[in-house]
Design a protein around this motif. Sequence first.
Motif, PDB file in Angstrom:
ATOM      1  N   HIS A 184       9.113   1.512   2.865  1.00 59.84           N
ATOM      2  CA  HIS A 184       8.216   0.786   3.774  1.00 59.84           C
ATOM      3  C   HIS A 184       6.791   0.787   3.213  1.00 59.84           C
ATOM      4  O   HIS A 184       6.126  -0.254   3.157  1.00 59.84           O
ATOM      5  N   TYR A 185       6.334   1.952   2.762  1.00 61.97           N
ATOM      6  CA  TYR A 185       5.000   2.100   2.187  1.00 61.97           C
ATOM      7  C   TYR A 185       4.836   1.199   0.952  1.00 61.97           C
ATOM      8  O   TYR A 185       3.841   0.467   0.831  1.00 61.97           O
ATOM      9  N   ILE A 186       5.802   1.242   0.034  1.00 65.68           N
ATOM     10  CA  ILE A 186       5.713   0.460  -1.206  1.00 65.68           C
ATOM     11  C   ILE A 186       5.685  -1.037  -0.908  1.00 65.68           C
ATOM     12  O   ILE A 186       4.883  -1.789  -1.487  1.00 65.68           O
ATOM     13  N   LEU A 187       6.554  -1.493  -0.029  1.00 66.35           N
ATOM     14  CA  LEU A 187       6.573  -2.916   0.315  1.00 66.35           C
ATOM     15  C   LEU A 187       5.244  -3.346   0.929  1.00 66.35           C
ATOM     16  O   LEU A 187       4.762  -4.449   0.669  1.00 66.35           O
ATOM     17  N   PHE A 188       4.642  -2.468   1.711  1.00 69.28           N
ATOM     18  CA  PHE A 188       3.363  -2.799   2.347  1.00 69.28           C
ATOM     19  C   PHE A 188       2.237  -2.890   1.312  1.00 69.28           C
ATOM     20  O   PHE A 188       1.485  -3.872   1.290  1.00 69.28           O
TER      21      PHE A 188
END
Length: 215
Positions: A184-188
């Motif tokens: 989730h963090y990386i995609l954001f």
Amino acid sequence: MSIFAGKESKTFRPKKNIPEGTHQYELMQHAAATLGSGNLREAVLLPHGEDLNEWVAVNTVDFFNQINMLYGTIAEHCTAESCPIMSAGPRYEYHWADGQSVKKPIKCSAPKYMDYLMSWIQEQLDDESIFPSKVGVAFPKTFINVAKTIFKRMFRVYGHIYHQHFQSVISLGEEAHLNTSFKHYILFVQEFSLIDKRELQPLAELIEKLTGKDK
């Protein structure tokens, strides 16, 4: 909004809450509903008609709460003896500086670095001149740059947990939570170009594994 919703777990620092009744709270609820669909790539997208700064601010708070909880689960295994250096594998070492109380980067243990980092992020989130929560109060022109620094330093928490404490994560049954939170963090950060690709090198192979199939 968090992937940890409904899960009782200790945190390293007190959880940061967004006040109910504010537009940012509504945005957080929207994000929670989208996240609940299971499509993380869709969950990070800026909602139609919304302000980018507000969206980044709401997600900064959420990711702070996530890494706070993730690190809290393994904090007892991260000591000055086991982790005398803040690192993400043998090739990447991090020294602490905040430009204010600690101007010159200092070498410190991982738990000390985490203490500095979480306190510093909390101070940024609580500063109304940087993260305004009141309706009609504009974000400063420097907001995105501040957010980029926060996200860059948040990555180091994930990097340290994966490289130094992954076996503890597995034994605690937290592997799925960690992977989902990190994806989730990386995609954001990729969606809004919030971190330099070079900073992600310590977990480059994992990032490709977690996100490659979604491209």
